[in-house]
Design an enzyme around this catalytic site. Structure first.
Site, PDB file in Angstrom:
ATOM      1  N   GLY A 162      37.180 -19.125  24.280  1.00 28.74           N
ATOM      2  CA  GLY A 162      37.332 -20.313  23.429  1.00 28.74           C
ATOM      3  C   GLY A 162      37.090 -19.951  21.986  1.00 28.74           C
ATOM      4  N   GLY A 218      36.674 -21.858  17.763  1.00 26.11           N
ATOM      5  CA  GLY A 218      36.535 -23.042  16.924  1.00 26.11           C
ATOM      6  C   GLY A 218      36.558 -22.620  15.475  1.00 26.11           C
ATOM      7  CB  VAL A 273      32.814 -17.688  23.177  1.00 30.53           C
ATOM      8  CG1 VAL A 273      31.992 -17.095  24.322  1.00 30.53           C
ATOM      9  CG2 VAL A 273      31.898 -18.437  22.217  1.00 30.53           C
ATOM     10  CE  LYS A 301      29.043 -18.778  18.048  1.00 31.65           C
ATOM     11  NZ  LYS A 301      28.190 -19.974  18.014  1.00 31.65           N
ATOM     12  CG  ASP A 314      26.824 -28.804  16.276  1.00 37.65           C
ATOM     13  OD1 ASP A 314      27.240 -29.962  16.051  1.00 37.65           O
ATOM     14  OD2 ASP A 314      27.567 -27.825  16.377  1.00 37.65           O
TER      15      ASP A 314
END
Length: 473
Positions: free
Chosen positions: A29, A31, A36, A51, A150
């Site tokens: 994934g 962002g 990652v 990551k 977060d």
């Protein structure tokens, strides 16, 4: 992810080896801040997650160090935590280009965000079971002196019945120097507590607000606040209570209690746990009255000092038992404290009023809108109108069109009477150091717009960064 280095995530995993040990096998994934990867620890023969951090282009050495320190802090924060509901960090290594990577436990599951996208809203009992495990993970982090800051569906991973909290990338670690500049805001707007949206420090009760927003999303299928831009969401979070959820059933009281705008009025974690446990087990939850205020003193009270009510009783005893001189001193001190509290309350009210005026302007032109508290409780607004690298003059931002869009937007606001250039329109594409162009905007009370300017804020000769800036209040 415009403006970041994306080459690593735009191709299939190429078997790169990190630190002579971790072989990348596939992208899991990505962002705006990083990606990652699935990887294999060739020394221990186990699957892990790696990551990486994306770095914006055109960073100087100091800014690069700042961004790298952000991931370093995530590694330190997560490494301090040992809890089944928190992703385990195994290692912290540096890539060939000097960027840091976090090597962590590979969670074989999907995020709560992915689950909601596929299946829609969850039943209250299922959401409560998820919330219980996230709450336990948060309490462990808070006891270790770490505020996550977060919490959102994308950071809640589901592995069978196990719920795992991940991504401590903007966590506040007790004792660490903050990495954000003055007025900077990090986080996801729809899941940031009101105090975070106002640029104030996040605390453990801020995480509880974000947990409430996450569970609200889980049962409703949408977050408690939404808007056309980040700025609109910030305004809504900071100035309005959320609409009561329609599908939460027995979860509604605890969700609305968690989403109280005043941090001091949110319930204690153990009361939240009692409500979530009852809903998860299909029992009748305690009444709303049990969602009382936390027993600990509010954040404004320093450790070791009695709460304000206790200090008031102490002052009264001193007034009764002390002489006139001491009583006078105590009375003066109390008057000063009351005056300071009143002044702070008035400043908060002025800022909230200016935020309401900002919301009344509607959607601000630009793809990225930020605001922060300025002098005398004004709201300082900055909106990116165009960001573009160019090789020829034909590739540049069309400043004339952008300016016309801004002027038309201003002139159609109900409270705006007139818009005039005080510096030539032709200067709008100039560097901000040269002043760009400036507008005089006459408005009807109570709206007041000042220091309206459009300029090129890029420090790169081959890039445009056209911004609109103004002040409300």
């Amino acid at each position: 992810m415009d403006g970041v280095r994306q080459e690593d995530t735009q191709r299939e995993a190429d078997g790169r080896l990190l630190a002579g040990r971790y072989r990348l096998t596939g992208l899991l994934g990505r962002g705006g801040m990083g990606a990652v990867w699935a990887a294999r620890d060739e020394q221990l023969g186990r699957e892990v997650a790696a990551k990486e951090l994306f770095l914006p282009e055109q960073l100087d050495d100091a800014e690069r160090a700042h961004w790298i320190a952000r991931l370093d802090r995530e590694a330190r924060a997560a490494a301090r935590l040992k809890h089944p509901g928190i992703v385990t960090v195994h290692d912290h290594v540096t890539g060939a280009d000097g960027r840091p990577w976090i090597i962590m436990e590979l969670v074989r599951g999907r995020s709560l965000q992915d689950l909601l996208a596929e299946r829609g809203p969850l039943p209250p009992a299922r959401a409560a079971r998820i919330g219980l495990q996230v709450l336990d993970a948060l309490c462990a982090a808070h006891q270790a002196g770490i505020t996550h800051r977060d919490i959102k569906p994308a950071n809640v991973l589901l592995e069978g019945e196990r719920v795992v909290l991940t991504d401590f990338g903007i966590a506040a670690v007790e004792g660490d120097v903050t990495l954000t500049g003055t007025g900077a805001i990090l986080g996801t707007p729809a899941y940031m507590a009101p105090e975070q949206a106002l640029g104030r420090p996040a605390t453990p009760v801020s995480d509880l607000w974000s947990l409430g927003a996450t569970l609200y999303t889980a049962v409703e299928g949408r977050p408690p606040y939404d808007g056309a831009s980040a700025g609109a969401i910030f305004v809504a979070v900071a100035t309005r209570d959320p609409a009561p959820p329609a599908k939460a059933g027995p979860l509604e009281p605890v969700l609305m209690a968690l989403l109280r705008r005043d941090p001091a009025h949110r319930p204690a974690a153990h009361d939240v746990r009692a409500h979530l446990a009852a809903v998860a087990e299909d029992r009748t939850p305690p009444g709303p009255a049990t969602l009382r205020l936390p027993a600990d003193p509010p954040p404004s009270d320093k450790p070791g000092r009695p709460p304000r009510s206790g200090r008031l009783r102490l002052l009264l005893r001193l007034l009764v038992g002390a002489g006139a001189a001491v009583a006078l001193l105590v009375a003066v001190a109390a008057a000063i404290q009351i005056r300071e509290a009143l002044q702070e309350s008035q400043e908060r009210e002025r800022y909230a009023a200016n935020m309401d005026l900002l919301a009344g302007l509607g959607t601000i032109p630009g793809k990225s809108v930020h605001f922060q508290e300025g002098e005398e409780s004004a709201v300082e607004v900055s909106a990116t109108l165009c960001e573009k690298e160019y090789a020829t003059e034909q590739d540049r931002c069309d400043v004339g069109v952008l300016v016309d869009t801004v002027v038309e937007w201003l002139r159609t606001r109900p409270a705006v009477r007139s818009v005039n250039f005080t510096r030539p329109k032709e200067d709008c594409g100039d560097d901000y150091e040269d002043g760009g162009c400036r507008l005089t905007v006459l408005t009807q009370s109570p709206l007041k717009l000042s220091e309206v300017e459009i300029a090129n804020f890029s420090e790169d000769g081959d890039k445009d960064l056209i911004k609109l800036r103004f002040i409300v209040g």
